[in-house]
Every structure is written in C-alpha cells, then in structure tokens.
Design a protein around this motif. Structure first.
Motif, PDB file in Angstrom:
ATOM      1  N   LEU A  52     -26.705  23.497  86.825  1.00 49.00           N
ATOM      2  CA  LEU A  52     -27.091  24.218  85.611  1.00 49.00           C
ATOM      3  C   LEU A  52     -27.470  23.237  84.509  1.00 49.00           C
ATOM      4  O   LEU A  52     -28.469  23.431  83.814  1.00 49.00           O
ATOM      5  N   LEU A  71     -31.073  30.544  90.399  1.00 52.75           N
ATOM      6  CA  LEU A  71     -30.370  29.420  89.785  1.00 52.75           C
ATOM      7  C   LEU A  71     -28.871  29.678  89.718  1.00 52.75           C
ATOM      8  O   LEU A  71     -28.058  28.824  90.118  1.00 52.75           O
ATOM      9  N   ALA A 105     -33.936  24.230  92.320  1.00 55.36           N
ATOM     10  CA  ALA A 105     -32.712  24.990  92.068  1.00 55.36           C
ATOM     11  C   ALA A 105     -32.865  26.439  92.512  1.00 55.36           C
ATOM     12  O   ALA A 105     -31.953  27.019  93.121  1.00 55.36           O
ATOM     13  N   ALA A 106     -34.010  27.047  92.211  1.00 53.51           N
ATOM     14  CA  ALA A 106     -34.249  28.425  92.652  1.00 53.51           C
ATOM     15  C   ALA A 106     -34.303  28.504  94.171  1.00 53.51           C
ATOM     16  O   ALA A 106     -33.766  29.442  94.775  1.00 53.51           O
ATOM     17  N   PRO A 126     -36.257  22.975  88.300  1.00 49.33           N
ATOM     18  CA  PRO A 126     -36.069  24.431  88.358  1.00 49.33           C
ATOM     19  C   PRO A 126     -36.536  25.036  89.673  1.00 49.33           C
ATOM     20  O   PRO A 126     -35.908  25.964  90.200  1.00 49.33           O
ATOM     21  N   TRP A 179     -32.092  23.061  98.269  1.00 50.46           N
ATOM     22  CA  TRP A 179     -32.401  22.080  97.216  1.00 50.46           C
ATOM     23  C   TRP A 179     -33.318  20.991  97.756  1.00 50.46           C
ATOM     24  O   TRP A 179     -34.331  20.646  97.135  1.00 50.46           O
ATOM     25  N   VAL A 215     -30.950  21.808  85.220  1.00 51.19           N
ATOM     26  CA  VAL A 215     -32.048  22.743  84.966  1.00 51.19           C
ATOM     27  C   VAL A 215     -32.226  22.984  83.472  1.00 51.19           C
ATOM     28  O   VAL A 215     -33.355  23.051  82.981  1.00 51.19           O
TER      29      VAL A 215
END
Length: 275
Positions: free
Chosen positions: A138, A126, A34-35, A31, A11, A141
């Motif tokens: 979650l 994610l 997060a990925a 996003p 992160w 995002v």
C-alpha cells in the motif's frame, strides 16, 4: 499454491508484462503490478477458506458461495465421460482461461461507465493484495500515485488534472491486470500435484475439465516445503529485481571497477590452494 505465493506470482507477472502494455515508469508499473497481484487471488473465491473469500467477511463469503454453486452447476452440465465424479466447486469455473479473459474484458469495459468505476476495480485488487502481502505494498502504491499526481504533473496543470490523467491511464490497463492476475493463478496451480483445468472447455483425453500439471517428479504439494522454501523466495527476489531501474542499478554496481576487483579478491581467496 497458497495465497501469498499466488499474490507474489501476480506481482512478478505484472512487473514483467507492464513494459509490453506501454508502462515503464515506477508510477505506472507499481499500481499495475499491485492490481495484478490482487486479482491473482480472485480464482480462489471458489474456496470458503481462501483469503479472497474472507477478505470482506460476509460480503465476500456470499460471493464465494455463489461462485461455488455456479462452478458446481457448470461442472455438472459440461463434464466429459472421463471427468471425475466430484462437486466441481473448487479449481474449476474460476480457474479457467475463459474466466480470466471474460473478467478482464468486463473490467476493461467499465471505462465506459466512468473513471471512478475503473478506480474502484483497481482499488479492490490493490486492497486484496495488501490483505495478503502486507502494508508495504500500500505504501509503495500510494507513493507511486503521489508521484503521478504531484511530481509528474506538467507545468500549468493542477493536481485534479493530473489525477484525472492518472485515472485515464488506469482505464487503459485494468482489464489486462485482471485477466493476467487470474491466469497467473491458473499457471501457478498447474505446478502443483492437483493441477488446474484452465483449458476448459477444450476436451482432452475424454475430459472437459482436464487438469494440466507438470510431470510427476516436478510437481509440489500446496503449502509444502518446496513452495515455502524455494518458490516463494524465488518470487520475492524476482519481484524486487523486476522493479524499474533495480536490475540495471545492480548490474552497473557490479560492473564498477572497484566492486569487481573486491569480488574477484574474495573469490580468489576462497578458491585458491596449493597442490
């Protein structure tokens, strides 16, 4: 490191690297980070008890078994004269820069197969990150995605148009997120006592799988007090400060005249005494 620390480090790495790949807004950065956090867990698919291996039950368990067998076979074929006589199944094939770059390019190439394939890769990262870090990620995002679809849409465009534009944007960075996350995991393991052979197949001191690690006094045990009480909190703090706009907001707040005077009065009271 433990799974939570790996995800947090991914992160943080995602937040730090996002501006370098042209991502600056919250709707883009969150996003991506997060990925990256999710794919920072993927190298541990070579351990049956890891979060990534248990993520989807038998499915990821099967993938884990394949990764371990492949890693063991690769180790047997490529180990140097001074490499240890181990199985080579954990912290080997999936813990290399070659694997990070290879899977990163593979993820990037999915753009040719369509935007939904790219979305599937991003969602996998994610959901894996959410599995380890919690539902707050979650929510963050989804909020960023909603802003992308509805809040940032140009006049005259539909939500579907904005969604397609958002998917195109993901295709531009998903390969970087995958590769960066995996390499961040390798760097994290290099901080521990066990080290990580991420420079494979470069031979070092007669070892093809040479474990890179810090000097002995600076290494810490995986899951030990250093990781739990120092590393994880530091990553959590960095993960907040690197969010777009947070650090400038804190600096501007501290720079405010009234706030500065209050802080000054507090410290003056604490550190003033009569001799």
């Amino acid at each position: 490191m433990m799974g939570r620390s790996h995800a947090l480090s991914g992160w943080v790495a995602g937040l730090a690297v996002a501006p370098l790949v042209g991502l600056t807004s919250v709707a883009e950065v969150v996003p991506f980070a997060a990925a990256t956090a999710g794919y920072a867990l993927v190298p541990d698919l070579d351990h049956p008890g890891a979060s990534a291996s248990r993520f989807l039950g038998p499915l990821t368990g099967l993938i884990s078994a394949v990764v371990r067998r492949f890693s063991g076979a690769l180790y047997s074929l490529t180990k140097g004269p001074r490499d240890e006589d181990g199985t080579g199944r954990h912290r080997h094939a999936s813990h290399t820069l070659v694997a990070a770059i290879g899977l990163g390019f593979l993820a990037a190439s999915l753009g040719d197969r369509g935007k939904w394939a790219v979305l599937a890769v991003a969602l996998a990262g994610l959901l894996l990150a959410v599995h380890v870090l919690g539902d707050w990620l979650l929510a963050a995002v989804v909020g960023a995605g909603a802003w992308t679809v509805f809040g940032a849409a140009l006049p005259g465009t539909t939500a579907a148009d904005a969604l397609q534009a958002g998917l195109s944007g993901i295709g531009g960075w998903i390969g970087v997120a995958v590769g960066l996350g995996m390499f961040t995991h390798c760097l994290g393991d290099s901080l521990t006592r066990s080290g990580c052979p991420w420079l494979w197949p470069l031979p070092i001191r007669g070892e093809t799988w040479y474990e890179l690690r810090l000097p002995k006094l600076l290494r810490f045990r995986t899951g030990g007090w250093v990781e739990r009480l120092l590393i994880a909190p530091a990553l959590l703090a960095a993960g907040v400060l690197l969010l777009p706009g947070v650090y400038p907001f804190i600096i501007s707040t501290i720079s405010d005249g009234e706030t500065t005077q209050s802080v000054h009065r507090i410290f003056s009271g604490l550190f003033s005494w009569n001799v």
